[in-house]
Motif scaffolding. Structure first.
Motif, PDB file in Angstrom:
ATOM      1  N   GLN A 429      23.503  48.457  36.354  1.00 23.42           N
ATOM      2  CA  GLN A 429      23.246  47.681  37.574  1.00 23.42           C
ATOM      3  C   GLN A 429      24.527  47.509  38.384  1.00 23.42           C
ATOM      4  O   GLN A 429      24.539  47.684  39.599  1.00 23.42           O
ATOM      5  N   LEU A 430      25.632  47.210  37.686  1.00 24.45           N
ATOM      6  CA  LEU A 430      26.921  47.024  38.351  1.00 24.45           C
ATOM      7  C   LEU A 430      27.353  48.330  39.023  1.00 24.45           C
ATOM      8  O   LEU A 430      27.797  48.331  40.178  1.00 24.45           O
ATOM      9  N   ALA A 431      27.180  49.448  38.301  1.00 24.75           N
ATOM     10  CA  ALA A 431      27.573  50.753  38.854  1.00 24.75           C
ATOM     11  C   ALA A 431      26.762  51.053  40.111  1.00 24.75           C
ATOM     12  O   ALA A 431      27.302  51.547  41.106  1.00 24.75           O
ATOM     13  N   ARG A 432      25.455  50.721  40.073  1.00 29.43           N
ATOM     14  CA  ARG A 432      24.603  50.933  41.261  1.00 29.43           C
ATOM     15  C   ARG A 432      25.103  50.089  42.432  1.00 29.43           C
ATOM     16  O   ARG A 432      25.255  50.577  43.550  1.00 29.43           O
ATOM     17  N   ASP A 433      25.414  48.828  42.152  1.00 32.33           N
ATOM     18  CA  ASP A 433      25.878  47.920  43.221  1.00 32.33           C
ATOM     19  C   ASP A 433      27.209  48.384  43.808  1.00 32.33           C
ATOM     20  O   ASP A 433      27.527  48.094  44.954  1.00 32.33           O
ATOM     21  N   LEU A 434      28.009  49.069  42.987  1.00 30.96           N
ATOM     22  CA  LEU A 434      29.341  49.487  43.452  1.00 30.96           C
ATOM     23  C   LEU A 434      29.272  50.701  44.381  1.00 30.96           C
ATOM     24  O   LEU A 434      30.217  51.002  45.087  1.00 30.96           O
ATOM     25  N   LYS A 435      28.103  51.428  44.315  1.00 31.52           N
ATOM     26  CA  LYS A 435      28.003  52.665  45.123  1.00 31.52           C
ATOM     27  C   LYS A 435      27.881  52.367  46.614  1.00 31.52           C
ATOM     28  O   LYS A 435      27.370  51.355  47.016  1.00 31.52           O
TER      29      LYS A 435
END
Ligand SMILES: Cc1ncc(COP(=O)(O)O)c(C=O)c1O
Ligand SMILES: N[C@H](C=O)CCC(=O)O
Length: 435
Positions: A429-435
């Motif tokens: 989820q964090l990786a998605r938000d960082l994109k």
């Protein structure tokens, strides 16, 4: 509105900030603190009956798991004979003997009711013993909330403090007092040598978290510790190991047993009481004998050596002394850290990890930090998002990026698998938000 929020609103009417210790208020991460209704083993339940896997374990003490049946039984038995006498008991001798046996640097020990009292009293004793005023502490280390130690301190202060160089990190601490506290960077050998060269003969004591947990977990460099021991011995300053957090948590003999350092005084708390309010300070008999009633350094407490807390501590220390306890705890914690690192790497989130015994560090940074300065460069925004995603998944991390985490012997493979499954979701989820 949920029950946790209801309680938080109600709490704020009669308790400042709604909490009895600031870091519980979620100031760094935001959101609603969870109000705990009960706990068992590695789990606690909040006011809405949601179950969490606990990764702070009361900030360290609950190493044998919440509501451990053996400890509960010992406490119940002690409580049935009254809660306090204000007179000596055989139990407190047994606890003192056990501590001295497990930590050979502790020849004599005095019991108090909190880690703050332990460090405050150890400092007074060191000053009384040496006849000097100056003390040295390290940036980001937290030793409880006694005035002289609230300078550039870690833990809850880091969630709101304006820590300017050598100003007290808390209001209400006189500058006149702070002038007797020198603050040096952790792991900085040159800074230590320079101070001792200039002012060595004035230094009453150096107090240190021998492995820090209050600016997240930071390990000392072996050369830093050996220089510290050598300089304090050479200048007649008292070396105080604050093992309130690390004592009986990183190893049976505390951090000092892993590091091969013999401090002059040691402060203990947390695990030694198994969750009850008891702590202690002890060390060389020559120094301890300066304490009243033998010597002129006064120190006292109505509830010191409380029999119910002593019973809890004795049973907890008996359990952790069983063969294989720390091997299992260490291996479980390492398994958790390896899994967290793998989950972060797989999602492409920069994270590093470290652990010792049942204490761990999770840093949103490429490299494991070695000082306060380095740890404050980690990505707090990433931590906050991860914290809330984990909370949502039923995993309770410390609500601050500057606190270490804690496991217990009840955090077995099944519990670790559940944490790692949640972490995979949270990192993705964090990786998605960082994109
Ligand atoms: C290393 C260290 N020393 C001292 C203290 C103070 O202990 P207490 O909170 O029991 O006063 C703490 C924890 O708060 C601690 O982690
Ligand atoms: N880091 C602190 C203790 O170790 C957190 C506990 C507290 O201040 O409430």
């Amino acid at each position: 509105m949920g029950k946790n929020e209801d309680l938080f609103i109600r709490a704020q009417k009669t308790i400042p900030g709604g909490v009895n210790s600031p870091v519980r208020a979620f100031r760094q991460v935001g959101g609603i603190p969870r109000f705990v209704s009960r706990a068992k083993g590695p789990y606690f339940w909040d006011a809405e009956d949601k179950r969490y896997i606990d990764l702070i374990m009361s900030w360290g003490p609950m190493i044998v798991g919440h509501a451990n049946p053996e400890v509960v039984e010992a406490v119940q038995r002690a409580a049935a004979t009254s809660f306090s006498y204000g007179a000596p008991t055989e139990g407190e001798i047994e606890l003192a003997e056990r501590i001295c046996h497990l930590m050979p640097s502790v020849e004599q020990v005095r019991m108090v009711s909190s880690g703050t009292e332990a460090t405050m009293s150890a400092l007074r004793l060191a000053r009384g013993y040496t006849g000097r005023d100056l003390i040295i502490k390290f940036e980001g280390c937290y030793h409880g909330h006694a005035d002289s130690l609230l300078v550039k301190a870690g833990s809850g202060l880091l969630t709101f403090a304006d820590s300017t160089q050598n100003a007290p990190s808390s209001g209400g601490v006189p500058q006149d007092l702070v002038k007797h506290t020198l603050v040096l960077p952790y792991n900085d050998i040159a800074a230590l040598e320079e101070v001792f060269l200039k002012q060595g003969e004035q230094v009453a004591a150096v107090i240190i978290e021998p492995i820090t947990g209050n600016m997240n977990l930071i390990k000392p460099l072996p050369e830093f510790l050996s220089t510290l021991r050598q300089l304090t011995s050479q200048h007649g300053s008292v070396l105080i190991y604050d093992e309130v957090m690390t004592g009986f948590r990183v190893a049976l003999g505390g951090a000092q047993s892993l590091q091969g350092i013999t401090p002059d005084l040691t402060c203990l708390g947390k695990v030694m009481g198994g969750g009850m309010p008891i702590a202690a300070f002890g060390g060389k008999k020559e120094i301890m004998s300066k304490l009243a009633p033998l010597g002129n350094v006064y120190q006292a407490g109505t509830l010191s050596g409380n029999p119910v807390a002593v019973a809890s501590g004795l049973k907890t220390l008996e359990i952790v002394s069983r063969p294989g306890f720390y091997e299992q705890l260490t291996s479980q914690t390492e398994q958790l850290m390896k899994g967290l690192k793998l989950a972060a790497d797989t999602s492409g989130v920069p994270v590093s990890v470290d652990s010792v015994g049942g204490m761990f560090g999770l840093y949103f940074a490429d490299q494991v930090p070695r000082s306060f300065e380095e740890v404050t460069q980690s990505n707090i925004e990433h931590f906050k998002q991860f914290f809330h995603a984990m909370l949502n998944e039923g995993i309770y991390l410390a609500p601050s990026a500057y606190e270490a985490g804690f496991t217990s012997i009840t955090h077995d493979s099944e519990v670790i698998e559940a944490i790692l499954a949640a972490a995979q979701t949270a990192f993705k989820q964090l990786a998605r938000d960082l994109k």
